[in-house]
Design a protein around this motif. Structure first.
Motif, PDB file in Angstrom:
ATOM      1  N   UNK A 101      -0.773 -38.914 -35.261  1.00  0.00           N
ATOM      2  CA  UNK A 101      -1.971 -38.058 -35.319  1.00  0.00           C
ATOM      3  C   UNK A 101      -2.892 -38.331 -34.143  1.00  0.00           C
ATOM      4  N   UNK A 102      -3.107 -39.627 -33.848  1.00  0.00           N
ATOM      5  CA  UNK A 102      -3.985 -39.979 -32.727  1.00  0.00           C
ATOM      6  C   UNK A 102      -3.386 -39.512 -31.409  1.00  0.00           C
ATOM      7  N   UNK A 103      -2.081 -39.704 -31.245  1.00  0.00           N
ATOM      8  CA  UNK A 103      -1.423 -39.289 -30.009  1.00  0.00           C
ATOM      9  C   UNK A 103      -1.487 -37.783 -29.836  1.00  0.00           C
ATOM     10  N   UNK A 104      -1.315 -37.071 -30.946  1.00  0.00           N
ATOM     11  CA  UNK A 104      -1.368 -35.612 -30.874  1.00  0.00           C
ATOM     12  C   UNK A 104      -2.733 -35.136 -30.392  1.00  0.00           C
ATOM     13  N   UNK A 105      -3.775 -35.767 -30.912  1.00  0.00           N
ATOM     14  CA  UNK A 105      -5.135 -35.381 -30.514  1.00  0.00           C
ATOM     15  C   UNK A 105      -5.388 -35.729 -29.052  1.00  0.00           C
ATOM     16  N   UNK A 106      -5.110 -36.981 -28.693  1.00  0.00           N
ATOM     17  CA  UNK A 106      -5.448 -37.441 -27.351  1.00  0.00           C
ATOM     18  C   UNK A 106      -4.571 -36.780 -26.293  1.00  0.00           C
ATOM     19  N   UNK A 107      -3.271 -36.792 -26.507  1.00  0.00           N
ATOM     20  CA  UNK A 107      -2.378 -36.199 -25.505  1.00  0.00           C
ATOM     21  C   UNK A 107      -2.591 -34.697 -25.414  1.00  0.00           C
ATOM     22  N   UNK A 108      -2.605 -34.040 -26.576  1.00  0.00           N
ATOM     23  CA  UNK A 108      -2.739 -32.585 -26.571  1.00  0.00           C
ATOM     24  C   UNK A 108      -4.038 -32.115 -25.947  1.00  0.00           C
ATOM     25  N   UNK A 109      -5.149 -32.748 -26.339  1.00  0.00           N
ATOM     26  CA  UNK A 109      -6.447 -32.296 -25.829  1.00  0.00           C
ATOM     27  C   UNK A 109      -6.604 -32.626 -24.350  1.00  0.00           C
ATOM     28  N   UNK A 110      -6.150 -33.816 -23.937  1.00  0.00           N
ATOM     29  CA  UNK A 110      -6.252 -34.183 -22.524  1.00  0.00           C
ATOM     30  C   UNK A 110      -5.431 -33.234 -21.650  1.00  0.00           C
ATOM     31  N   UNK A 111      -4.212 -32.968 -22.075  1.00  0.00           N
ATOM     32  CA  UNK A 111      -3.366 -32.073 -21.268  1.00  0.00           C
ATOM     33  C   UNK A 111      -3.943 -30.664 -21.230  1.00  0.00           C
ATOM     34  N   UNK A 112      -4.466 -30.216 -22.349  1.00  0.00           N
ATOM     35  CA  UNK A 112      -5.087 -28.892 -22.371  1.00  0.00           C
ATOM     36  C   UNK A 112      -6.292 -28.843 -21.434  1.00  0.00           C
ATOM     37  N   UNK A 113      -7.068 -29.930 -21.442  1.00  0.00           N
ATOM     38  CA  UNK A 113      -8.230 -29.993 -20.560  1.00  0.00           C
ATOM     39  C   UNK A 113      -7.851 -29.996 -19.101  1.00  0.00           C
ATOM     40  N   UNK A 114      -6.819 -30.761 -18.759  1.00  0.00           N
ATOM     41  CA  UNK A 114      -6.361 -30.807 -17.363  1.00  0.00           C
ATOM     42  C   UNK A 114      -5.754 -29.468 -16.953  1.00  0.00           C
ATOM     43  N   UNK A 115      -4.951 -28.892 -17.834  1.00  0.00           N
ATOM     44  CA  UNK A 115      -4.293 -27.621 -17.512  1.00  0.00           C
ATOM     45  C   UNK A 115      -5.321 -26.527 -17.272  1.00  0.00           C
ATOM     46  N   UNK A 116      -6.348 -26.506 -18.109  1.00  0.00           N
ATOM     47  CA  UNK A 116      -7.367 -25.480 -17.957  1.00  0.00           C
ATOM     48  C   UNK A 116      -8.079 -25.566 -16.618  1.00  0.00           C
ATOM     49  N   UNK A 117      -8.319 -26.778 -16.172  1.00  0.00           N
ATOM     50  CA  UNK A 117      -9.031 -26.948 -14.898  1.00  0.00           C
ATOM     51  C   UNK A 117      -8.142 -26.652 -13.690  1.00  0.00           C
ATOM     52  N   UNK A 118      -6.825 -26.796 -13.878  1.00  0.00           N
ATOM     53  CA  UNK A 118      -5.909 -26.501 -12.772  1.00  0.00           C
ATOM     54  C   UNK A 118      -5.289 -25.114 -12.902  1.00  0.00           C
ATOM     55  N   UNK A 119      -5.733 -24.377 -13.920  1.00  0.00           N
ATOM     56  CA  UNK A 119      -5.254 -23.010 -14.133  1.00  0.00           C
ATOM     57  C   UNK A 119      -3.734 -22.975 -14.285  1.00  0.00           C
ATOM     58  N   UNK A 120      -3.214 -23.849 -15.104  1.00  0.00           N
ATOM     59  CA  UNK A 120      -1.786 -23.848 -15.433  1.00  0.00           C
ATOM     60  C   UNK A 120      -1.657 -24.018 -16.945  1.00  0.00           C
ATOM     61  N   UNK A 121      -0.467 -23.874 -17.436  1.00  0.00           N
ATOM     62  CA  UNK A 121      -0.186 -24.136 -18.850  1.00  0.00           C
ATOM     63  C   UNK A 121       0.912 -25.183 -18.950  1.00  0.00           C
ATOM     64  N   UNK A 122       0.754 -26.110 -19.881  1.00  0.00           N
ATOM     65  CA  UNK A 122       1.758 -27.146 -20.097  1.00  0.00           C
ATOM     66  C   UNK A 122       2.514 -26.871 -21.400  1.00  0.00           C
ATOM     67  N   UNK A 123       3.824 -27.009 -21.333  1.00  0.00           N
ATOM     68  CA  UNK A 123       4.637 -27.039 -22.542  1.00  0.00           C
ATOM     69  C   UNK A 123       4.911 -28.498 -22.864  1.00  0.00           C
ATOM     70  N   UNK A 124       4.736 -28.843 -24.130  1.00  0.00           N
ATOM     71  CA  UNK A 124       4.907 -30.246 -24.504  1.00  0.00           C
ATOM     72  C   UNK A 124       6.191 -30.434 -25.307  1.00  0.00           C
TER      73      UNK A 124
END
Length: 331
Positions: free
Chosen positions: A241-264
């Motif tokens: 649960x913790x990994x899902x929150x931290x990894x998912x939100x961090x990657x979403x945040x980075x992707x949004x700023x770089x204008x890309x989408x990540x598949x996990x």
């Protein structure tokens, strides 16, 4: 042999600092994760020189300096911190630190400071081989990671109703073999549970590793008011649960700023209740060089420490640097 104690709650930072010591300087290097551990080591005679971070759990750098002064421990302290406020410099100097170095530490800067305080002879060779990021690019990585980790911290704080400490992220370009060395810096007596998750975007691929010390599970269960026995299965669910929150939100945040989408990809358990050396034995990275971003989350008032390491392949940096260059132009 000269004794050096490196104190930082970040395992990557500890290893990076140790790596920046002059290569041909015959020293015994010791590590501590917080001020309390550092004081114990100093009382045992480990650490003629203390390289000290400021923002740490349990006992921070200021408290450590104060305790060293009160206990009259025989050590020279150089603060290495990302907190570069003028007042921070004044405070640590008043508390006895002999110098202050801004993070991320540079081998040449550290050598110059050591020479200036006559800890190291001026004719020592500083032949080091490091891979330097362009400072502007590093700043961009740190900035977008700060935003992403803030979003992840906010997500975690709202779910757990706690205050999440957010230190400055460590950004380094390293050989994958050095990553193993960095991770193995975790003290052997401490067992951890870890999960990794691959991610993929256009021109970008990488892997995220979430590491939670076993000593954290009791407090995590307490925060979430879990009444049942916190057995291995429950602990694994908590980590997932913790990994899902931290990894998912961090990657979403980075992707949004770089204008890309990540598949996990699907999360994979690297190990449970194991020494970090066993955990890294499960690491299947085959890359040569990697951009490593290390985030160390802590929950105020609780004994919970979680490290999140985001690894990007070297070829991913071609795309990422273009994205960051675009951001720089906008500034």
């Amino acid at each position: 042999m000269y004794s050096v104690l490196v104190c930082d709650d970040s395992l990557v930072a500890r290893k990076q600092v140790a790596k920046c010591l002059p290569q041909d300087w015959q020293v015994a290097v010791h590590f501590a994760k917080n001020g309390s551990e550092a004081l114990n080591s100093l009382q045992q005679g480990k650490g003629q020189l203390l390289l000290l971070d400021l923002n740490m759990p349990v006992m921070d750098g200021y408290e450590t300096l104060k305790a060293i002064k009160e206990q009259r421990l025989d050590t020279k302290t150089i603060v290495i911190s990302g907190d570069i406020q003028p007042e921070a410099f004044e405070r640590v100097t008043q508390l006895g630190a002999i110098d202050f170095i801004r993070k991320p530490v540079n081998p040449e800067t550290l050598k110059q400071v050591l020479v200036s305080h006559q800890i190291l002879a001026g004719d020592e060779s500083g032949n080091t081989d490091t891979y330097e990021l362009d400072p502007d690019i590093r700043d961009c990585y740190q900035e977008i990671t700060n935003i992403a980790m803030g979003q992840a911290g906010d997500h975690l704080a709202r779910i757990m109703n706690v205050f999440v400490r957010l230190p400055i992220p460590n950004v380094n370009l390293i050989e994958v073999s050095e990553l193993h060395m960095m991770l193995s810096d975790i003290e052997s007596h401490e067992q951890v549970t870890a999960v990794c998750q691959g991610f993929l975007g256009p021109g970008i691929r990488g892997e995220a590793i979430c590491i939670l010390s076993d000593s954290s599970f009791e407090d995590v269960a307490k925060i979430l008011d879990i009444q049942e026995d916190v057995d291995d299965q429950v602990q694994l669910e908590l980590l997932m649960d913790a990994a899902s929150i931290l990894i998912g939100t961090c990657l979403t945040g980075l992707a949004g700023q770089m204008d890309v989408n990540f598949s996990q990809g699907h999360p994979v358990v690297l190990g449970q209740h194991r020494a970090i050396t066993d955990i890294i034995g499960m690491n299947r990275l085959k890359w040569r060089r990697t951009l490593a971003i290390e985030l160390s989350y802590g929950l105020e008032g609780y004994n919970v420490q979680c490290d999140l390491i985001l690894l990007f392949t070297e070829d991913s940096m071609i795309t990422m640097n273009k994205k960051l260059s675009h951001l720089l132009e906008d500034f």
